[in-house]
Motif scaffolding. Structure first.
Motif, PDB file in Angstrom:
ATOM      1  N   PHE A   4       0.833  -1.208   0.000  1.00  0.00           N
ATOM      2  CA  PHE A   4       0.000   0.000   0.000  1.00  0.00           C
ATOM      3  C   PHE A   4       0.863   1.252   0.000  1.00  0.00           C
ATOM      4  O   PHE A   4       1.805   1.347   0.784  1.00  0.00           O
ATOM      5  N   LEU A   5       0.508   2.199  -0.853  1.00  0.00           N
ATOM      6  CA  LEU A   5       1.030   3.568  -0.741  1.00  0.00           C
ATOM      7  C   LEU A   5      -0.088   4.382  -0.108  1.00  0.00           C
ATOM      8  O   LEU A   5      -1.191   4.467  -0.669  1.00  0.00           O
ATOM      9  N   ILE A   6       0.171   4.943   1.080  1.00  0.00           N
ATOM     10  CA  ILE A   6      -0.847   5.743   1.755  1.00  0.00           C
ATOM     11  C   ILE A   6      -0.460   7.213   1.665  1.00  0.00           C
ATOM     12  O   ILE A   6       0.647   7.592   2.075  1.00  0.00           O
ATOM     13  N   VAL A   7      -1.350   8.021   1.113  1.00  0.00           N
ATOM     14  CA  VAL A   7      -1.074   9.454   0.941  1.00  0.00           C
ATOM     15  C   VAL A   7      -1.751  10.223   2.077  1.00  0.00           C
ATOM     16  O   VAL A   7      -2.973  10.254   2.186  1.00  0.00           O
ATOM     17  N   GLY A   8      -0.930  10.831   2.929  1.00  0.00           N
ATOM     18  CA  GLY A   8      -1.456  11.612   4.048  1.00  0.00           C
ATOM     19  C   GLY A   8      -1.229  10.879   5.360  1.00  0.00           C
ATOM     20  O   GLY A   8      -1.568   9.717   5.520  1.00  0.00           O
ATOM     21  N   CYS A   9      -0.638  11.616   6.284  1.00  0.00           N
ATOM     22  CA  CYS A   9      -0.212  11.013   7.549  1.00  0.00           C
ATOM     23  C   CYS A   9      -1.044  11.522   8.720  1.00  0.00           C
ATOM     24  O   CYS A   9      -0.582  11.587   9.849  1.00  0.00           O
ATOM     25  N   GLY A  10      -2.305  11.909   8.440  1.00  0.00           N
ATOM     26  CA  GLY A  10      -3.233  12.299   9.507  1.00  0.00           C
ATOM     27  C   GLY A  10      -3.937  11.069  10.056  1.00  0.00           C
ATOM     28  O   GLY A  10      -3.492   9.936   9.839  1.00  0.00           O
ATOM     29  N   PHE A  11      -5.048  11.295  10.765  1.00  0.00           N
ATOM     30  CA  PHE A  11      -5.774  10.171  11.352  1.00  0.00           C
ATOM     31  C   PHE A  11      -6.161   9.128  10.301  1.00  0.00           C
ATOM     32  O   PHE A  11      -5.999   7.918  10.519  1.00  0.00           O
ATOM     33  N   ALA A  12      -6.684   9.591   9.156  1.00  0.00           N
ATOM     34  CA  ALA A  12      -7.172   8.638   8.149  1.00  0.00           C
ATOM     35  C   ALA A  12      -6.038   7.716   7.694  1.00  0.00           C
ATOM     36  O   ALA A  12      -6.184   6.486   7.681  1.00  0.00           O
ATOM     37  N   GLY A  13      -4.902   8.318   7.319  1.00  0.00           N
ATOM     38  CA  GLY A  13      -3.784   7.532   6.809  1.00  0.00           C
ATOM     39  C   GLY A  13      -3.125   6.681   7.886  1.00  0.00           C
ATOM     40  O   GLY A  13      -2.790   5.508   7.657  1.00  0.00           O
ATOM     41  N   GLN A 212       7.701  15.465   3.681  1.00  0.00           N
ATOM     42  CA  GLN A 212       8.033  16.465   2.657  1.00  0.00           C
ATOM     43  C   GLN A 212       8.016  15.856   1.258  1.00  0.00           C
ATOM     44  O   GLN A 212       8.882  16.133   0.432  1.00  0.00           O
ATOM     45  N   THR A 213       7.044  14.996   1.053  1.00  0.00           N
ATOM     46  CA  THR A 213       6.949  14.296  -0.225  1.00  0.00           C
ATOM     47  C   THR A 213       5.527  14.378  -0.762  1.00  0.00           C
ATOM     48  O   THR A 213       4.596  13.889  -0.123  1.00  0.00           O
ATOM     49  N   ASP A 214       5.388  15.006  -1.910  1.00  0.00           N
ATOM     50  CA  ASP A 214       4.094  14.971  -2.595  1.00  0.00           C
ATOM     51  C   ASP A 214       4.024  13.627  -3.323  1.00  0.00           C
ATOM     52  O   ASP A 214       4.956  13.266  -4.043  1.00  0.00           O
ATOM     53  N   TYR A 215       2.934  12.915  -3.150  1.00  0.00           N
ATOM     54  CA  TYR A 215       2.861  11.575  -3.738  1.00  0.00           C
ATOM     55  C   TYR A 215       3.034  11.621  -5.257  1.00  0.00           C
ATOM     56  O   TYR A 215       3.519  10.673  -5.876  1.00  0.00           O
ATOM     57  N   LYS A 216       2.660  12.778  -5.859  1.00  0.00           N
ATOM     58  CA  LYS A 216       2.751  12.868  -7.321  1.00  0.00           C
ATOM     59  C   LYS A 216       4.203  12.770  -7.791  1.00  0.00           C
ATOM     60  O   LYS A 216       4.464  12.393  -8.924  1.00  0.00           O
TER      61      LYS A 216
END
Ligand code: FAD
Ligand code: UDP
Length: 367
Positions: A4-13, A212-216
């Motif tokens: 899995f690549l998870i984008v976003g390190c808040g609660f959801a991710g 500091q990484t944009d998934y794009k």
């Protein structure tokens, strides 16, 4: 190869990373910011006060499942938030309650009497469709104008009549003396802060973190099987149906060389000032320190997307994105920005735990 690549390190991710890592999945979680914890991020400022970088975050939930789940990663400090409103030169409880009415009108009403008093002021609305309807129906025009009209205009740059009922329904009127902001069964703050809790959630050997990484920028070079996306959904689809409006806030922090700044955790300014509210962090965190830090919230149109704006025309645009997202079978969308829902932290955790169960069931089915 990551599962899995998870984008976003808040609660959801973080919830999904933790759950899937425990199942043996290899996870890469990325965030374009330089820290974990998303909008719940907290840290000690230069004066040693624990502050919330993206505004005050108070944890509350009625879900025992969510509370138990998070309790694996933190101990808690019991905390019930209380808010006063600066109205007519007085500081009175918000949500409006028995005390609010008595203090504003110089009366000494009982609970039953205040119920009749409010009924005599209320302008009954049927159906209740907008945020204006909710308040007029409960307390009438005068209190609506004192407490809701101006605050809502500042917060959203919209009149309450232009917002879904759900927005002001978050702050329901009471006829008793309960002056807590929330009435949930579980109300507590993570004992050592949110960021520490996230550190524990993410400290699994199957989880790699890239900040500091944009998934794009990495999507074409790092191989993965499935993506979980928790950023703004319109951005994922390059705004093909137009921009979804999000409301932002400028946070202005100030530290004072004194123990206490104000009477309670948050003071709302419904009619005066350009900011909506001032919060003093030490009430929330229970920290002891000779200094104290407060934050002013100035709502703005530009800046990081913090609030989806609940109204029909926005929901219609979101529904188009949602439909498109259903055609992308190896990307899951979850969280406040990716599902365009005005969710509290506990609702995001519940949503992500539900998504985890769905992913797990699908895997069992496929295998
Ligand atoms: P976020 O925390 O926003 O995480 C999404 C992450 O995705 C961000 O860190 C972002 O940097 C990252 N991201 C986005 N795009 C990309 C990209 N292209 N590449 C890499 N990373 C990307 N809730 C409560 O329960 N109680 C409260 O008291 C409370 N107070 C709040 C006060 C304010 C001012 C605000 C704004 C919110 C408040 N909330 C509160 C709501 C709470 O912040 C959210 O429910 C929760 O943080 C949402 O988690 P999330 O993971 O969905 O989103
Ligand atoms: N609100 C208001 N006056 C208040 C408090 C809230 O008009 O004193 C309205 C306003 O529209 C606000 C909404 O109720 O955006 C929800 O308030 P809440 O405190 O839940 O907002 P949040 O903490 O999510 O910013």
């Amino acid at each position: 190869m990551y599962d899995f690549l998870i984008v976003g390190c808040g609660f959801a991710g973080a919830v999904l990373a933790e759950r899937l890592a425990v199942e043996g999945k290899k996870i890469l979680i990325v965030d374009k910011r330089d820290h974990i914890a998303g909008n719940a991020y907290d840290y000690y400022n230069e004066d040693g006060i624990l502050i919330h970088k993206y505004g005050p975050h108070i944890f509350h939930t009625n879900s025992e499942d969510v509370f138990r789940y998070l309790s694996r990663f933190t101990e808690w400090r019991p905390y019930e938030h209380r808010v006063l409103g600066s109205v007519d030169g007085l500081l009175v409880p918000i949500p409006i309650n028995l005390t609010t009415i008595n203090e504003l009108y110089g009366k000494n009403l009982t609970s039953d009497e205040v119920t009749s008093f409010l009924a005599s002021k209320a302008e009954k609305r049927n159906p209740i469709l907008t945020s204006e309807d909710v308040v007029l129906n409960a307390v009438g025009k005068e209190l609506y104008e004192k407490f809701f009209k101006g605050y809502t205009k500042k917060q959203w740059d919209l009149d309450p009549s232009e917002l879904d009922a759900s927005v002001t329904a978050r702050v329901p009127t009471r006829t008793n003396k309960d002056d807590r902001y929330f009435t949930d069964n579980f109300q507590a703050m993570p004992k050592n802060g949110y960021t520490e809790m996230f550190k524990k959630m993410l400290s699994h050997k199957n989880i790699s973190i890239m900040l500091q990484t944009d998934y794009k920028d990495i999507i074409d070079v790092i191989p993965f099987r499935t993506m979980i996306y928790t950023g703004p959904i319109d951005s994922y689809f390059d705004y093909c149906y137009g921009k979804l409006p999000y409301r932002s806030i400028d946070f202005k922090f100030e530290t004072f060389n004194q123990e206490i700044y104000q009477e309670t955790g948050t003071i709302n300014y419904p009619t005066s000032n350009l900011y909506t509210r001032i919060t003093e962090f030490k009430y929330l965190t229970g920290q002891k320190n000779p200094k104290t830090t407060i934050v002013y919230e100035y709502p703005t149109a530009d800046g990081d997307p913090y609030y989806p704006i609940p109204r029909k025309q926005n929901q219609d645009v979101y529904n188009q994105y949602k439909k498109l997202s259903e055609e992308h079978s190896n990307v899951y969308f979850t969280g406040r920005l990716a599902t365009y829902k005005y969710y509290n932290m506990d609702q995001v955790v519940a949503q992500s735990l539900a998504l985890y169960r769905k992913i797990k069931n699908q895997e069992i089915y496929v295998n």
